[in-house]
Design an enzyme around this catalytic site. Structure first.
Site, mmCIF file in Angstrom:
data_model
loop_
_atom_site.group_PDB
_atom_site.id
_atom_site.type_symbol
_atom_site.label_atom_id
_atom_site.label_comp_id
_atom_site.label_asym_id
_atom_site.label_seq_id
_atom_site.Cartn_x
_atom_site.Cartn_y
_atom_site.Cartn_z
ATOM 1 N N THR A 3 0.847 -1.188 0.000
ATOM 2 C CA THR A 3 0.000 0.000 0.000
ATOM 3 C C THR A 3 0.881 1.237 0.000
ATOM 4 O O THR A 3 2.097 1.146 -0.184
ATOM 5 C CB THR A 3 -0.936 0.020 1.222
ATOM 6 O OG1 THR A 3 -0.175 0.365 2.395
ATOM 7 C CG2 THR A 3 -1.603 -1.329 1.430
ATOM 8 N N CYS A 4 0.276 2.379 0.265
ATOM 9 C CA CYS A 4 1.020 3.634 0.223
ATOM 10 C C CYS A 4 2.089 3.735 1.306
ATOM 11 O O CYS A 4 3.065 4.442 1.129
ATOM 12 C CB CYS A 4 0.057 4.806 0.386
ATOM 13 S SG CYS A 4 -1.017 5.012 -1.009
ATOM 14 N N ARG A 17 -10.497 3.185 6.725
ATOM 15 C CA ARG A 17 -11.201 2.015 6.218
ATOM 16 C C ARG A 17 -10.647 1.502 4.890
ATOM 17 O O ARG A 17 -10.996 0.411 4.453
ATOM 18 C CB ARG A 17 -12.693 2.346 6.040
ATOM 19 C CG ARG A 17 -13.368 2.940 7.260
ATOM 20 C CD ARG A 17 -13.163 2.093 8.503
ATOM 21 N NE ARG A 17 -13.639 0.729 8.337
ATOM 22 C CZ ARG A 17 -13.183 -0.303 9.030
ATOM 23 N NH1 ARG A 17 -12.212 -0.148 9.906
ATOM 24 N NH2 ARG A 17 -13.676 -1.507 8.831
ATOM 25 N N GLU A 18 -9.796 2.272 4.239
ATOM 26 C CA GLU A 18 -9.289 1.868 2.925
ATOM 27 C C GLU A 18 -8.453 0.592 3.001
ATOM 28 O O GLU A 18 -8.454 -0.227 2.088
ATOM 29 C CB GLU A 18 -8.461 3.000 2.318
ATOM 30 C CG GLU A 18 -9.301 4.211 1.915
ATOM 31 C CD GLU A 18 -8.461 5.470 1.778
ATOM 32 O OE1 GLU A 18 -7.285 5.435 2.180
ATOM 33 O OE2 GLU A 18 -8.987 6.480 1.296
ATOM 34 N N GLY A 44 -4.084 9.698 -11.882
ATOM 35 C CA GLY A 44 -4.245 8.292 -11.555
ATOM 36 C C GLY A 44 -5.680 7.820 -11.691
ATOM 37 O O GLY A 44 -6.628 8.622 -11.629
ATOM 38 N N THR A 45 -5.843 6.506 -11.858
ATOM 39 C CA THR A 45 -7.174 5.918 -11.990
ATOM 40 C C THR A 45 -7.309 4.663 -11.122
ATOM 41 O O THR A 45 -8.139 3.805 -11.391
ATOM 42 C CB THR A 45 -7.463 5.551 -13.454
ATOM 43 O OG1 THR A 45 -6.398 4.709 -13.949
ATOM 44 C CG2 THR A 45 -7.570 6.786 -14.320
ATOM 45 N N GLY A 46 -6.475 4.542 -10.101
ATOM 46 C CA GLY A 46 -6.537 3.387 -9.218
ATOM 47 C C GLY A 46 -7.561 3.572 -8.110
ATOM 48 O O GLY A 46 -8.407 4.467 -8.141
ATOM 49 N N ALA A 67 -7.482 6.955 -6.369
ATOM 50 C CA ALA A 67 -8.087 7.984 -7.219
ATOM 51 C C ALA A 67 -9.604 7.906 -7.130
ATOM 52 O O ALA A 67 -10.295 8.933 -7.061
ATOM 53 C CB ALA A 67 -7.637 7.816 -8.664
#
Length: 450
Positions: free
Chosen positions: A42-43, A111-112, A187-189, A192
């Site tokens: 993850t980030c 929650r992500e 971005g389109t993930g 995003a």
């Protein structure tokens, strides 16, 4: 194996995660000590959950994973090994359950991460790297996260890295009305998508999206907004109040290019870089009229959750992890119990064949079989109960060893079940997105021909 924002800097986490999508598959092919693997990238974290055939194989499995990460990241094995902390046994479920519930996040309670844990398992199953034990572990972690979200105040806050970043942007702005702001999203993930949803919730209507992969049009078709390409990106950035990096691609907006695009503009710009590998050159923050927010900014600004909510969530995580371990230990002797029963019943069947050969299928033979089967059932009762008791105390290996020693029974382990997905859009180009459509088209054609 765990490398997170809590222990090392985010730059190192980003370097370690280079090539993360192929780590699990390569590790399984590299070493028989790796029975299964799931990657969670993850980030702000890079974690690899592995399963070894036996406890004695754990060090060999770790060495195989470290070696593979070293090859794909270009970092030395010594640095890779130092960067990862290692959990084994019950500590693994305790850690993953806390992670999936948001208790180990930069924004506590976000929650992500629950969705990222879910997608990590799905990817591993699709690639055939998730062993049966890891499938059960991740499914239990997802259930725990759902329970924590539903039963504690952590879930009701709706906090996330994106929401905290947007709050920070408002704090830095003279204009606090999102409906009057122009936003460009890179971005389109998954991030995003979460960013778009939160911007809409806050009233933002002017949102443009750029993706170096060319997926912007498809992305906005279901979410709204305006798709940008290399020809329209410059003008959108020049007029933007906020630009948000969610792509994590190999390209980034350089400070010099941004300065040229924004030349002559007096409009303040807030750049929010949510990509671990940086969508925006860090020097962007030094430009006049530009404020740069990063994941580190978000981590420092994240509100502290109430002690009561955290205590409740932590207790739920601990209880769930303990229950999982008890069930896992009990299940670990199932194969041994089945093997003992099969061995005993095979002996019984062989003896009954002798009885039938001598006396035929008579009433007397049936009485003998009934009596023998009842006796065998009684004889197996104590070993079965004892197996459960030993498993609950973590001594299941002793039980298996006893069967092999006394009866020569080989206990077969359950068969394994069939890329961790970072929420960023990881499509990559060789040039900055602000350099225009020519490089975009060249690289797109190169990918299509590959």
């Amino acid at each position: 194996m765990v490398a997170t924002h809590a222990d090392i800097d985010l730059e190192t986490v980003a370097q370690l995660s280079n090539g993360s999508s192929g780590i699990a598959t390569s590790a399984l092919a590299r070493s028989p000590a790796v029975k299964g693997a799931v990657v969670l990238a993850t980030c702000n974290r890079y974690e690899i959950y592995g399963e070894a055939p036996h406890a004695d194989d754990v060090e060999a499995a770790r060495a195989a994973l470290v070696g593979q990460i070293s090859e794909t990241s270009g970092l030395s094995e010594q640095l890779v090994s130092r960067s990862f902390s290692t959990h084994t046994g019950p500590d693994v479920s305790q850690h993953l359950f806390a992670v999936s519930s948001g208790l180990d996040s930069a924004v506590v309670g976000e929650r992500e991460i629950a969705g990222q844990v879910r997608r990590a398992l799905i990817t591993a199953q699709q690639e055939g790297t998730a062993s049966a034990g890891l499938v059960r572990l991740f499914q239990a972690a997802s259930k725990t996260a759902k329970d924590v979200g539903a039963q504690t105040a952590l879930g009701s806050r709706g906090l996330s890295i994106v929401s905290v970043a947007l709050d920070l942007a408002i704090d830095l702005s003279e204009e606090t009305d999102w409906s009057k702001k122009k936003v460009v999203v890179f971005g389109t993930g998954a991030y995003a998508g979460a960013t778009m949803a939160l911007l809409r919730e806050r009233g933002c209507r002017d949102i443009s999206v750029f993706s170096s992969s060319g997926r912007a049009a498809t992305f906005v078709a279901t979410r709204g907004g305006t798709a940008l390409d290399g020809d329209t990106l410059h003008a959108a950035v020049a007029a933007a109040d906020v630009m948000i990096g969610c792509s994590g691609s190999d390209t980034r907006v350089e400070a010099a290019e941004l300065a040229q695009v924004r030349a002559g503009s007096t409009q303040p710009l807030i750049a929010i870089d949510l990509a671990l590998t940086h969508d925006f050159d860090p020097a962007v923050g030094e430009l006049d009229g530009v404020e740069l927010l990063t994941l580190e900014s978000v981590r420092l600004a994240a509100p502290q959750e109430q002690a009561e909510s955290l205590a409740q969530a932590s207790a739920m995580v601990t209880g769930a992890a303990q229950s999982f371990e008890q069930e896992r230990e009990a299940r670990s002797v199932d194969s041994a119990i089945v093997a003992l029963r099969r061995h005993t019943m095979n002996v019984l069947d062989a003896e009954m064949e002798k009885v039938r050969a001598r006396h035929g299928c008579t009433a007397a033979a049936e009485e003998v079989e009934f009596a023998l089967r009842r006796m065998v059932k009684q004889l197996l009762h104590v070993p079965t109960v004892r197996a459960r008791e030993l498993a609950s105390n973590g001594q299941q290996d002793d039980y298996v060893a006893a069967l092999e020693t006394l009866y020569g029974i080989t206990v077969e382990q359950p068969a394994a079940a069939s890329k961790a997905e970072c929420p960023m859009d990881h499509s990559s180009l060789t040039a900055s997105p602000l350099q225009g459509a020519v490089n975009l088209q060249e690289n797109e054609a190169r990918r299509n021909s590959a």
